[in-house]
Design an enzyme around this catalytic site. Structure first.
Site, PDB file in Angstrom:
ATOM      1  N   TYR A   1       0.715  -1.157   0.156  1.00 54.08           N
ATOM      2  CA  TYR A   1      -0.191  -0.086  -0.011  1.00 54.08           C
ATOM      3  C   TYR A   1       0.678   1.180   0.132  1.00 54.08           C
ATOM      4  CZ  TYR A   1      -3.690  -3.276   1.423  1.00 54.08           C
ATOM      5  OH  TYR A   1      -4.751  -4.089   1.632  1.00 54.08           O
TER       6      TYR A   1
ATOM      7  N   HIS B   1      -0.198 -12.093   1.010  1.00 50.18           N
ATOM      8  CA  HIS B   1      -1.334 -11.264   0.424  1.00 50.18           C
ATOM      9  C   HIS B   1      -1.971 -12.277  -0.875  1.00 50.18           C
ATOM     10  CE1 HIS B   1      -1.975  -6.991  -0.238  1.00 50.18           C
ATOM     11  NE2 HIS B   1      -3.380  -7.544  -0.524  1.00 50.18           N
TER      12      HIS B   1
ATOM     13  N   SER C   1     -13.458  -5.250   1.847  1.00 48.05           N
ATOM     14  CA  SER C   1     -14.552  -4.659   0.974  1.00 48.05           C
ATOM     15  C   SER C   1     -15.921  -5.021   1.345  1.00 48.05           C
ATOM     16  CB  SER C   1     -14.050  -5.050  -0.480  1.00 48.05           C
ATOM     17  OG  SER C   1     -13.138  -4.294  -0.855  1.00 48.05           O
ATOM     18  N   PRO C   2     -16.185  -4.990   2.563  1.00 45.62           N
ATOM     19  CA  PRO C   2     -17.486  -5.517   2.903  1.00 45.62           C
ATOM     20  C   PRO C   2     -18.655  -4.565   2.471  1.00 45.62           C
ATOM     21  CG  PRO C   2     -16.557  -4.455   4.968  1.00 45.62           C
ATOM     22  CD  PRO C   2     -15.464  -4.678   3.662  1.00 45.62           C
ATOM     23  N   LEU C   3     -18.082  -3.355   2.190  1.00 47.74           N
ATOM     24  CA  LEU C   3     -19.273  -2.296   1.752  1.00 47.74           C
ATOM     25  C   LEU C   3     -19.178  -2.246  -0.067  1.00 47.74           C
ATOM     26  CD1 LEU C   3     -18.529   0.364   4.117  1.00 47.74           C
ATOM     27  CD2 LEU C   3     -20.459  -1.083   3.936  1.00 47.74           C
TER      28      LEU C   3
ATOM     29  N   GLY D   1     -17.489   0.561  -1.532  1.00 47.62           N
ATOM     30  CA  GLY D   1     -18.056   1.593  -1.277  1.00 47.62           C
ATOM     31  C   GLY D   1     -19.511   1.850  -2.093  1.00 47.62           C
TER      32      GLY D   1
ATOM     33  N   LEU E   1     -22.301  -0.010  -1.818  1.00 46.61           N
ATOM     34  CA  LEU E   1     -22.957  -0.552  -0.966  1.00 46.61           C
ATOM     35  C   LEU E   1     -23.410   0.496   0.170  1.00 46.61           C
ATOM     36  CD1 LEU E   1     -22.297  -4.292  -0.285  1.00 46.61           C
ATOM     37  CD2 LEU E   1     -24.273  -3.252  -1.189  1.00 46.61           C
TER      38      LEU E   1
END
Length: 331
Positions: free
Chosen positions: A58, A128, A207-209, A212, A214
């Protein structure tokens, strides 16, 4: 003083039911704001969010160095997770399409991460991406040596297939498998989740949303050219229109429980089991505070079932093969 948030387990680590994905503070989601990122990290700890998730790629180490500023004074409040294995272009900081899971690279990578983070031990260290050309036994064997040396406390895999996870766990207990999982990303439910549960491996959901989508925000639905989401199938053409319409239905469900679409999406994931730990990523305090409220949100089972039945348009990434393929055999 941190507030109480429900706790879950990753191996012998006690973590907040929701962690914080730190990637966007340094990478992939537009311009970075160092001061706001640091304020967000500190606010997370104040709220009781103790699982901070980063990776060496990152920003080519920038994100680990950013976390080091917080770890310097608050190390005992943090369950620190980082990753190695994805190679990047030093000039662009973007992945170059290659991974390295060799034992030699693993030993080099962990020392570099420890140095950037300014710590003596990493609580949770992930490969990763499994390297298809290196037996997973070699990669995990090197990581097990890190545990023996005290450099790492628990080890995990990110975006691994069920068979890779099973082979890895035969070498050393895999405390966590991190993979994309949300209302809009369900492919891991076929084999990875059942295998993780069989092995006692916690599923850490990134990335549970839906990256973005959701949340229902206009910015998420129309990412700029410097935002990598503009390259993903779900943000293109008719797919995007269909997915935005689905999010409106999620908004209606959220209105019924006095919450936001994002909070409902996180509550849905938390309801999938006590062995699931979502790590929504944000670089702003505003969204962090909104996300944390999902940890105690109660959504009726009928609404959870309706959310489970939603089917988004388009694949989650152009290449979804990580959770379907294994590495080469050992020996």
């Amino acid at each position: 003083m941190s507030t109480q948030i429900p706790r879950r387990s990753i191996g012998d680590l006690e973590v907040s039911a929701l962690g914080l994905g730190c990637m966007g503070m340094s990478f992939a989601y537009g311009e970075a704001d160092r001061d706001e990122a640091l304020a967000t990290l500190n606010r997370a700890l104040d709220l009781g969010v103790n699982l901070l998730d980063t990776a060496d790629m990152y920003g080519n180490g920038h994100n680990e160095q950013l976390l080091a500023e917080v770890l310097r004074t608050r190390r005992d409040e943090v369950v620190l997770a980082t990753k190695f294995g994805i190679l990047t272009d030093p000039e662009t900081s973007m992945p170059n399409g290659q991974v390295d899971g060799s034992a030699a690279y693993a030993r080099k990578a962990v020392d570099a991460s420890l140095s950037r983070l300014g710590v003596d031990q990493i609580d949770l260290y992930y490969l990763h991406r499994p390297d298809p050309q290196v037996p997973i036994e070699e990669s995990v064997g090197a990581m097990a040596q890190m545990v023996d040396a005290g450099k790492v406390r628990q080890i995990g895999l990110s975006e691994a297939s069920a068979e890779t996870l099973r082979r890895a766990n035969a070498v050393h207990q895999i405390a966590a498998v991190q993979t994309e999982w949300s209302i809009f990303s369900r492919d891991i439910e076929r084999a990875v989740v059942p295998t993780a549960r069989e092995l006692g491996t916690t599923v850490v959901a990134y990335s549970p949303l839906g990256r973005g989508l959701l949340t229902g925000s206009a910015a998420a639905a129309k990412p700029g050219d410097d935002d990598f989401r503009s390259t993903l199938p779900r943000w293109q053409g008719d797919n995007l229109d269909k997915n935005v319409a689905l999010v409106e239905r999620i908004r209606e469900i959220a209105d019924g429980v006095d919450s936001t679409p994002g909070q409902v999406a996180l509550a849905w994931l938390l309801a999938q089991g006590e062995d699931v730990v979502p790590i929504p990523g944000t670089k702003r305090r505003k969204y962090l505070e909104e996300n944390v409220k999902a940890a105690t949100l109660v959504v009726p089972q009928s609404a959870l079932d309706e959310l489970s039945a939603l089917e988004p348009a388009g694949d989650r990434t152009p290449d979804m093969s990580w959770v379907e393929r294994d590495t080469v055999a050992a020996g």
